[in-house]
Design a protein around this motif. Structure first.
Motif, mmCIF file in Angstrom:
data_model
loop_
_atom_site.group_PDB
_atom_site.id
_atom_site.type_symbol
_atom_site.label_atom_id
_atom_site.label_comp_id
_atom_site.label_asym_id
_atom_site.label_seq_id
_atom_site.Cartn_x
_atom_site.Cartn_y
_atom_site.Cartn_z
ATOM 1 N N LEU A 1 55.494 20.546 60.388
ATOM 2 C CA LEU A 1 55.175 21.968 60.306
ATOM 3 C C LEU A 1 54.975 22.567 61.687
ATOM 4 O O LEU A 1 55.489 23.657 61.983
ATOM 5 N N ASP A 2 54.258 21.854 62.557
ATOM 6 C CA ASP A 2 54.062 22.345 63.935
ATOM 7 C C ASP A 2 55.398 22.497 64.654
ATOM 8 O O ASP A 2 55.633 23.466 65.370
ATOM 9 N N GLU A 3 56.267 21.497 64.454
ATOM 10 C CA GLU A 3 57.585 21.570 65.107
ATOM 11 C C GLU A 3 58.394 22.747 64.580
ATOM 12 O O GLU A 3 59.042 23.467 65.353
ATOM 13 N N ALA A 4 58.353 22.965 63.261
ATOM 14 C CA ALA A 4 59.097 24.083 62.691
ATOM 15 C C ALA A 4 58.563 25.414 63.194
ATOM 16 O O ALA A 4 59.332 26.338 63.500
ATOM 17 N N GLU A 5 57.231 25.533 63.271
ATOM 18 C CA GLU A 5 56.652 26.772 63.791
ATOM 19 C C GLU A 5 56.976 26.949 65.273
ATOM 20 O O GLU A 5 57.202 28.074 65.736
ATOM 21 N N LEU A 6 56.985 25.830 66.031
ATOM 22 C CA LEU A 6 57.348 25.902 67.443
ATOM 23 C C LEU A 6 58.796 26.367 67.615
ATOM 24 O O LEU A 6 59.091 27.228 68.453
ATOM 25 N N GLN A 7 59.703 25.788 66.824
ATOM 26 C CA GLN A 7 61.096 26.197 66.898
ATOM 27 C C GLN A 7 61.245 27.669 66.506
ATOM 28 O O GLN A 7 62.042 28.402 67.109
ATOM 29 N N LEU A 8 60.471 28.089 65.513
ATOM 30 C CA LEU A 8 60.515 29.498 65.122
ATOM 31 C C LEU A 8 60.044 30.407 66.250
ATOM 32 O O LEU A 8 60.642 31.453 66.523
ATOM 33 N N SER A 9 58.974 29.988 66.952
ATOM 34 C CA SER A 9 58.467 30.804 68.063
ATOM 35 C C SER A 9 59.475 30.882 69.214
ATOM 36 O O SER A 9 59.505 31.864 69.960
ATOM 37 N N ARG A 10 60.297 29.843 69.352
ATOM 38 C CA ARG A 10 61.273 29.815 70.445
ATOM 39 C C ARG A 10 62.482 30.705 70.177
ATOM 40 O O ARG A 10 63.331 30.850 71.052
ATOM 41 N N THR A 11 62.581 31.270 69.005
ATOM 42 C CA THR A 11 63.660 32.235 68.751
ATOM 43 C C THR A 11 63.409 33.549 69.467
ATOM 44 O O THR A 11 64.321 34.375 69.582
ATOM 45 N N VAL A 12 62.198 33.755 69.941
ATOM 46 C CA VAL A 12 61.865 34.930 70.756
ATOM 47 C C VAL A 12 61.695 34.456 72.199
ATOM 48 O O VAL A 12 60.808 33.647 72.491
ATOM 49 N N VAL A 13 62.554 34.915 73.110
ATOM 50 C CA VAL A 13 62.529 34.494 74.519
ATOM 51 C C VAL A 13 61.846 35.595 75.326
ATOM 52 O O VAL A 13 62.314 36.735 75.346
ATOM 53 N N ARG A 14 60.758 35.235 75.993
ATOM 54 C CA ARG A 14 59.978 36.189 76.776
ATOM 55 C C ARG A 14 60.105 35.891 78.269
ATOM 56 O O ARG A 14 60.420 34.763 78.672
ATOM 57 N N ALA A 15 59.858 36.907 79.076
ATOM 58 C CA ALA A 15 59.943 36.762 80.533
ATOM 59 C C ALA A 15 58.794 35.892 81.028
ATOM 60 O O ALA A 15 57.637 36.151 80.700
ATOM 61 N N PRO A 16 59.095 34.872 81.835
ATOM 62 C CA PRO A 16 58.026 33.994 82.329
ATOM 63 C C PRO A 16 57.229 34.603 83.480
ATOM 64 O O PRO A 16 56.174 34.085 83.835
ATOM 65 N N PHE A 17 57.750 35.657 84.085
ATOM 66 C CA PHE A 17 57.063 36.319 85.198
ATOM 67 C C PHE A 17 57.608 37.732 85.324
ATOM 68 O O PHE A 17 58.584 38.098 84.654
ATOM 69 N N THR A 18 57.002 38.516 86.176
ATOM 70 C CA THR A 18 57.487 39.869 86.458
ATOM 71 C C THR A 18 58.616 39.776 87.479
ATOM 72 O O THR A 18 58.467 39.127 88.521
ATOM 73 N N GLY A 19 59.730 40.389 87.175
ATOM 74 C CA GLY A 19 60.850 40.288 88.096
ATOM 75 C C GLY A 19 62.014 41.176 87.723
ATOM 76 O O GLY A 19 61.853 42.200 87.053
ATOM 77 N N ARG A 20 63.192 40.722 88.141
ATOM 78 C CA ARG A 20 64.405 41.503 87.950
ATOM 79 C C ARG A 20 65.554 40.576 87.547
ATOM 80 O O ARG A 20 65.519 39.371 87.824
ATOM 81 N N VAL A 21 66.561 41.181 86.947
ATOM 82 C CA VAL A 21 67.702 40.414 86.432
ATOM 83 C C VAL A 21 68.800 40.382 87.486
ATOM 84 O O VAL A 21 69.193 41.421 88.026
ATOM 85 N N THR A 22 69.289 39.176 87.753
ATOM 86 C CA THR A 22 70.426 39.030 88.668
ATOM 87 C C THR A 22 71.745 39.134 87.910
ATOM 88 O O THR A 22 72.611 39.932 88.259
#
Length: 439
Positions: A196-217
């Protein structure tokens, strides 16, 4: 009597005509002797003409004084600066890579080349339906495992009561109390919870968030595309710190006060560096500081790289709103060691590595050997060998030697600082030297 002479000539001719060998000898004598007489006459004529020619007047060679330009040797406090160049690079730059696969269902409008984002912003989403179903299934498995464990615990309690009735005070075995069955049920429950933890973790990884403040190359995919785990979706960098990699030679390291493996520690006096570049037709400058150097020399170029950092390059670290952006090629001037009360002369006055020509008061040249601290494009810093006020020669001289006669075009002792300030006088002097008007 005339008749007698004529008769004699006729008789002589008759004799000669009758003697062909004699006639041939006379002709040969004329052919060989006549050219010799002509050559002898020509030589005699040349000798006579040479003797009659007037001798040219002799003129003594006059040695002209060499025209020179001079400047004064002055005393000053000098801070050595090292000029170098380097490319701006972000300290942190990474690829955005999903940890799960699927179709990209949503993408942030800021996740585009040149876009800006803050830490925690959603960059894109992967279709989550499959992962949601896995979570539901994992929760069902957990509930089932909990039921099995609860049943085993109940049966174990019943077995213990039964044993107490018939056991006659003996200790019940683990198998009688169903302890192995309970352990198995607990293990199954732990496994189901982990799934269950793994399934919830995989589900959370479907949303990709910025790891820091920055800009796109760069961005490599678009919304609707299917991606696999590990696929590079794009490349981003943090815009909090920019690094500039500056190559330095051994002499430049010395002048900058740096060494191999240098690391700036908090509390130490920072080594500042002024960075500059032309951005969009505007000259911009940024203030940075050296934070570290490499621990080895570059094998190909034999230089050591120093790293200068500029913090908040798009904000407080910018120059009137002009940021120091990645990929920009900048010039750097590193502030180094300070020397007090040293002699400085124009760079053109230094001959070779350690010689300076001095214009003496009697219009002669002296060659002095000096100890040079540093040189740049404009000046040379001298530790010893010169005195304040010495008139140093700044114009080229061929075959210079001690005692050579010179003529100062613009006397440095009379004009002083005006030499460096009034460029028109210097240009006029240079034109006079080129034209040879000064003797």
């Amino acid at each position: 009597m005339t008749e007698s002479h004529d008769g004699a000539a006729v008789a002589l001719y008759a004799r000669n005509a009758r003697n062909p060998k004699r006639r041939l000898f006379i002709w040969r004598a004329i052919i060989f002797i006549l050219p010799a007489l002509v050559i002898v006459g020509a030589i005699a004529l040349v000798v006579i003409l040479g003797a009659l020619k007037e001798k040219p007047e002799t003129k003594e060679d006059v040695i002209k004084a060499v025209p020179v330009l001079t400047a004064l040797a002055v005393q000053d406090d000098v801070t050595l600066r090292v000029s170098t160049q380097g490319e701006v690079q972000p300290r942190t730059e990474i690829n955005i890579v999903p940890q799960v696969g699927g179709r990209i269902s949503d993408m942030s409008p800021n996740f585009i080349a040149g876009g800006q984002f803050k830490k925690g912003d959603v960059l894109f989403r992967i279709e989550a339906r499959d992962y949601e179903l896995r979570v539901v299934q994992a929760r069902a498995n957990v509930a089932q495992a909990q039921t099995v464990l609860m049943r085993e615990k109940t049966e174990s309690a019943i077995a213990l009561e039964d044993w107490n009735d018939i056991g006659r005070g003996r200790k019940a075995s683990a198998l009688t109390l169903r302890e192995p069955q309970m352990a198995e049920a607990q293990a199954r429950l732990a496994s189901a919870e982990a799934q269950l933890d793994e399934a919830e973790l995989q589900l959370s990884r479907t949303v990709v968030r910025a790891p820091f403040t920055g800009r796109v190359t760069t961005r490599n995919v678009d919304q609707g595309e299917f991606v696999n785990p590990g696929t590079a979706i794009g490349r981003v960098y943090a815009d909090d710190v920019m690094d500039v990699r500056l190559p330095l030679t051994n002499d430049e390291l010395r002048r900058a006060g740096l060494q191999i493996g240098y690391q700036h520690a908090s509390g130490d006096m920072p080594i500042t560096v002024d960075l500059s570049a032309n951005v969009g037709g505007t000259d911009a400058t940024w203030q940075g500081q050296i934070v570290r150097t490499d621990s080895r020399y570059d094998a190909a170029t034999r230089v050591l790289y120093a790293y200068a950092e500029v913090r908040d390059p798009f904000g407080a670290g910018s120059d009137n709103g002009v940021p120091i952006a990645p990929g920009l090629f900048v010039s750097g001037a590193i502030g180094g060691e300070t020397f007090e009360n040293v002699i400085t002369v124009p760079r053109a006055a230094l001959r070779g590595n350690n010689q300076v020509f001095i214009a003496n008061d009697d219009d002669t040249l002296s060659i002095k050997t000096v100890q040079v601290i540093s040189t740049d494009r404009d000046r040379a810093v001298i530790r010893s060998g010169l005195s304040i006020g010495d008139a140093v020669v700044t114009s080229p001289i061929r075959g210079a030697s001690d005692g050579m006669e010179i003529a100062v075009v613009d006397n440095a002792r009379e004009l002083g600082p005006q030499i460096s300030e009034d460029s028109s006088d210097e240009d006029t002097a240079a034109e006079a030297i080129a034209a040879g008007d000064v003797q």
